[in-house]
Scaffold this motif. Structure first.
Motif, PDB file in Angstrom:
ATOM      1  N   UNK A   1       0.814  -1.218   0.000  1.00  0.00           N
ATOM      2  CA  UNK A   1       0.000   0.000   0.000  1.00  0.00           C
ATOM      3  C   UNK A   1       0.846   1.267   0.000  1.00  0.00           C
ATOM      4  N   UNK A   2       2.162   1.135  -0.013  1.00  0.00           N
ATOM      5  CA  UNK A   2       3.101   2.262  -0.087  1.00  0.00           C
ATOM      6  C   UNK A   2       3.073   3.171   1.147  1.00  0.00           C
ATOM      7  N   UNK A   3       2.377   2.749   2.210  1.00  0.00           N
ATOM      8  CA  UNK A   3       2.446   3.525   3.451  1.00  0.00           C
ATOM      9  C   UNK A   3       3.863   3.449   4.024  1.00  0.00           C
ATOM     10  N   UNK A   4       4.246   4.469   4.762  1.00  0.00           N
ATOM     11  CA  UNK A   4       5.505   4.412   5.508  1.00  0.00           C
ATOM     12  C   UNK A   4       5.232   3.657   6.800  1.00  0.00           C
ATOM     13  N   UNK A   5       5.904   2.506   6.963  1.00  0.00           N
ATOM     14  CA  UNK A   5       5.623   1.633   8.114  1.00  0.00           C
ATOM     15  C   UNK A   5       6.746   1.704   9.142  1.00  0.00           C
ATOM     16  N   UNK A   6       6.363   1.863  10.390  1.00  0.00           N
ATOM     17  CA  UNK A   6       7.330   1.723  11.472  1.00  0.00           C
ATOM     18  C   UNK A   6       7.472   0.231  11.749  1.00  0.00           C
ATOM     19  N   UNK A   7       8.702  -0.270  11.660  1.00  0.00           N
ATOM     20  CA  UNK A   7       8.926  -1.709  11.842  1.00  0.00           C
ATOM     21  C   UNK A   7       9.045  -2.006  13.331  1.00  0.00           C
ATOM     22  N   UNK A   8       8.111  -2.786  13.849  1.00  0.00           N
ATOM     23  CA  UNK A   8       8.063  -3.080  15.289  1.00  0.00           C
ATOM     24  C   UNK A   8       8.843  -4.366  15.590  1.00  0.00           C
ATOM     25  N   UNK A   9       9.083  -4.597  16.882  1.00  0.00           N
ATOM     26  CA  UNK A   9       9.669  -5.882  17.299  1.00  0.00           C
ATOM     27  C   UNK A   9       8.588  -6.952  17.475  1.00  0.00           C
ATOM     28  N   UNK A  10       7.338  -6.549  17.428  1.00  0.00           N
ATOM     29  CA  UNK A  10       6.253  -7.535  17.564  1.00  0.00           C
ATOM     30  C   UNK A  10       6.328  -8.517  16.402  1.00  0.00           C
ATOM     31  N   UNK A  11       6.280  -9.805  16.723  1.00  0.00           N
ATOM     32  CA  UNK A  11       6.529 -10.833  15.720  1.00  0.00           C
ATOM     33  C   UNK A  11       5.384 -11.840  15.692  1.00  0.00           C
ATOM     34  N   UNK A  12       4.976 -12.230  14.497  1.00  0.00           N
ATOM     35  CA  UNK A  12       3.952 -13.263  14.346  1.00  0.00           C
ATOM     36  C   UNK A  12       4.604 -14.558  13.902  1.00  0.00           C
ATOM     37  N   UNK A  13       4.471 -15.590  14.735  1.00  0.00           N
ATOM     38  CA  UNK A  13       5.014 -16.897  14.357  1.00  0.00           C
ATOM     39  C   UNK A  13       4.185 -17.539  13.248  1.00  0.00           C
ATOM     40  N   UNK A  14       2.924 -17.185  13.190  1.00  0.00           N
ATOM     41  CA  UNK A  14       2.076 -17.740  12.131  1.00  0.00           C
ATOM     42  C   UNK A  14       2.493 -17.193  10.772  1.00  0.00           C
ATOM     43  N   UNK A  15       2.758 -15.890  10.730  1.00  0.00           N
ATOM     44  CA  UNK A  15       3.127 -15.262   9.465  1.00  0.00           C
ATOM     45  C   UNK A  15       4.634 -15.286   9.240  1.00  0.00           C
ATOM     46  N   UNK A  16       5.395 -15.499  10.303  1.00  0.00           N
ATOM     47  CA  UNK A  16       6.853 -15.442  10.193  1.00  0.00           C
ATOM     48  C   UNK A  16       7.329 -14.051   9.831  1.00  0.00           C
ATOM     49  N   UNK A  17       6.692 -13.028  10.405  1.00  0.00           N
ATOM     50  CA  UNK A  17       7.012 -11.655  10.011  1.00  0.00           C
ATOM     51  C   UNK A  17       6.844 -10.705  11.187  1.00  0.00           C
ATOM     52  N   UNK A  18       7.567  -9.575  11.092  1.00  0.00           N
ATOM     53  CA  UNK A  18       7.405  -8.515  12.081  1.00  0.00           C
ATOM     54  C   UNK A  18       6.246  -7.614  11.665  1.00  0.00           C
ATOM     55  N   UNK A  19       5.700  -6.925  12.653  1.00  0.00           N
ATOM     56  CA  UNK A  19       4.561  -6.062  12.402  1.00  0.00           C
ATOM     57  C   UNK A  19       5.024  -4.681  11.949  1.00  0.00           C
ATOM     58  N   UNK A  20       4.361  -4.163  10.922  1.00  0.00           N
ATOM     59  CA  UNK A  20       4.634  -2.792  10.485  1.00  0.00           C
ATOM     60  C   UNK A  20       3.375  -1.961  10.606  1.00  0.00           C
ATOM     61  N   UNK A  21       3.484  -0.778  11.253  1.00  0.00           N
ATOM     62  CA  UNK A  21       2.314   0.091  11.402  1.00  0.00           C
ATOM     63  C   UNK A  21       2.625   1.464  10.805  1.00  0.00           C
ATOM     64  N   UNK A  22       1.616   2.077  10.232  1.00  0.00           N
ATOM     65  CA  UNK A  22       1.769   3.386   9.593  1.00  0.00           C
ATOM     66  C   UNK A  22       2.408   4.369  10.571  1.00  0.00           C
TER      67      UNK A  22
END
Lengths: 316, 193
Positions: free
Chosen positions: B155-176
């Motif tokens: 979506x081209x938003x600027x995301x702040x990369x958090x340390x919150x991690x999803x084991x289901x997705x295998x990814x860190x959370x990014x929030x606008x």
């Protein structure tokens, strides 16, 4: 039926084998009972002439049934009297006070396959499991170790069971536990309920084979083991001293003198009755405390554990 | 960056073979291999060498490995191979992963779909700290993120990369990052090199 306890009435008792009695219980007011899931148990207060027993029994009625609770009680010769009471005294029309159902042995919902091993009367929680799995279509196998004469005793509850095997103590008929545990697919959860020797053997064999502990589950029936050498317990907060007899548990002695002692499973599994020890040396028989807590000697589970010393002082 | 107060942030430790009776599969991201690392793995897995298979993914052709060795070109190839493993996994099997977090979690999530329990999987981080980031707004993932603020590939938003991690997705959370004050985007810094 709101309250701490349930008022039940005995609807029927049937002897399904020489030492096995099936008991059907309904709500005394005729209303619906609280629903219970597979693996649940209830604690019955059995009021004898001279003493009271509080014994926990697995519900074998299909999960969710609200018209009646069913249990099966094996008469144990060296029993502390609760099972003898059920076999000799209990009759239709009798009223009983019971706990709400609790469940410390529920099936794991994420399992791809449920592997159950039952020893003797330890089959009872699995009767409700089988009803649950038959309903949900979950893959399962039940391996029953029992007397040769009792291989058909539980057939009425196992009509819908998928893979079912019986074993007994004769050449060619014993369960080869390591062989069974060696060939199970990932995603299998293992459940064992039986005498302590079987439970221990299965848990050890699973660990030896490399099963992750997260996939191994056990229900002990520990209350029968709560008797032993008499000792004295002093309840420091209430200032009461009580003699714990050889055929009663510490918890039962505490309840007998009227002290408040929370409890749930009465089998050393749930941890609800954990109590601080101020003086004396506990003899741990529970499955709740870790090795460090046991050695620390500052905590005890009064439902099954006793004393090595002649006197225990408890923070109660 | 490998430690966080956010409890969902996975922690990794040096791989050590567990001497279980099942099969042992070690998958190594080859381009993260440092000198001496394979020798250390060979030592750590000596006890299960008989039952060990090592998959080398995108490794130099000269790389050596313990156990029966299989060479794969990409993590996608390894993921497909995991999902179609013959006879499936057994309950006593173990999967060991070494590499970057996107590499390890691509394979761990695939193994989970194949029935393996998280308690049968061990991971040791190696190589870059780059992250896979999952956008909480459009639910797309952005790969190879090395900066504290990343542009979402979906979506081209600027995301702040958090340390919150999803084991289901295998990814860190990014929030606008500029949700409160649109346009106010802090300086990007390369923190996950």
């Amino acid at each position: 039926m709101i309250g701490d306890t349930l008022e039940l009435i005995v609807v029927a008792v049937d002897d399904i084998a020489s030492s096995l009695r099936h008991v059907r219980l309904a709500a005394a007011d005729g209303g619906p009972l609280p629903p219970a899931a597979a693996g649940a148990n209830i604690q019955l207060r059995l009021q004898g002439a001279a003493r009271t027993w509080r014994n926990a029994y697995s519900l074998i009625s299909p999960p969710g049934r609200r018209d009646a609770y069913e249990i099966i009680v094996r008469r144990v010769p060296e029993s502390r009297g609760g099972s003898a009471f059920v076999h000799e005294v209990l009759k239709p029309g009798d009223r009983l006070v019971a706990s709400w159902p609790s469940n410390l042995f529920a099936p794991q919902r994420t399992a791809r396959h449920h592997l159950m091993i039952a020893g003797g009367i330890g089959i009872t929680p699995f009767l409700s499991y089988v009803a649950d799995f038959a309903h949900s279509g979950a893959s399962h196998a039940l391996h029953v170790c029992c007397r040769e004469s009792e291989t058909g005793t539980f057939a009425p509850w196992l009509q819908a069971c998928g893979e079912l095997h019986h074993y007994w103590d004769a050449d060619g008929h014993r369960l080869d536990i390591p062989a069974l545990l060696a060939r199970q697919p990932a995603g299998t959860h293992l459940y064992v309920c039986g005498p302590a020797a079987l439970n221990d053997e299965v848990i050890q064999a699973a660990a030896n084979a490399g099963w992750p502990a997260s996939h191994v589950h056990c229900e002990h029936f520990g209350a029968a083991l709560s008797g032993g050498t008499p000792f004295t317990a002093f309840l420091s907060r209430s200032g009461i001293e009580v003699e714990v007899g050889e055929s009663e548990s510490l918890l039962e002695a505490i309840e007998r003198v009227g002290a408040a002692a929370p409890c749930l499973c009465r089998g050393g599994a749930c941890g609800v009755c954990v109590t601080r020890v101020l003086e004396g040396e506990p003899e741990h028989r529970d499955h709740y405390l870790g090795a460090a807590e046991r050695e620390g000697g500052e905590l005890i589970m009064p439902c099954v554990s006793r004393a090595r010393s002649t006197r225990l002082v408890l923070d109660l | 960056m490998m430690q966080s107060q956010i409890v969902s942030r996975p922690r990794y430790r040096d791989l050590a073979a567990e001497d279980t009776a099942g099969a042992h599969l070690l998958i190594v991201e080859g381009d993260t291999l440092a000198a001496g690392q394979m020798a250390a793995l060979a030592t750590a897995f000596a006890v299960v060498a008989e039952r060990l298979q090592t998959w080398l993914v995108s490794a130099p052709a000269t790389a050596l490995a313990p156990g029966r060795v299989r060479r794969l070109h990409t993590v996608e190839e390894a993921r497909t191979a995991l999902e179609h493993i013959e006879d499936g996994f057994g309950i006593a099997d173990r999967l060991y992963l070494q590499g970057t977090e996107p590499f390890m979690w691509s394979l761990a999530t695939a193994a989970g779909r194949a029935g393996l329990s998280p308690t049968q999987i061990r991971m040791q981080h190696a190589g870059s700290l780059k992250r896979r980031v999952w956008c909480t707004h459009c639910h797309q993932t952005t790969e190879n993120v090395t900066t504290n603020i990343a542009t979402c590939a979906g979506c081209a938003r600027a995301l702040l990369v958090r340390d919150h991690f999803s084991r289901r997705l295998g990814a860190f959370m990014g929030v606008m990052v500029d949700a409160e004050v649109p346009g106010e985007v802090p300086q990007r810094e390369e923190v996950f090199r």
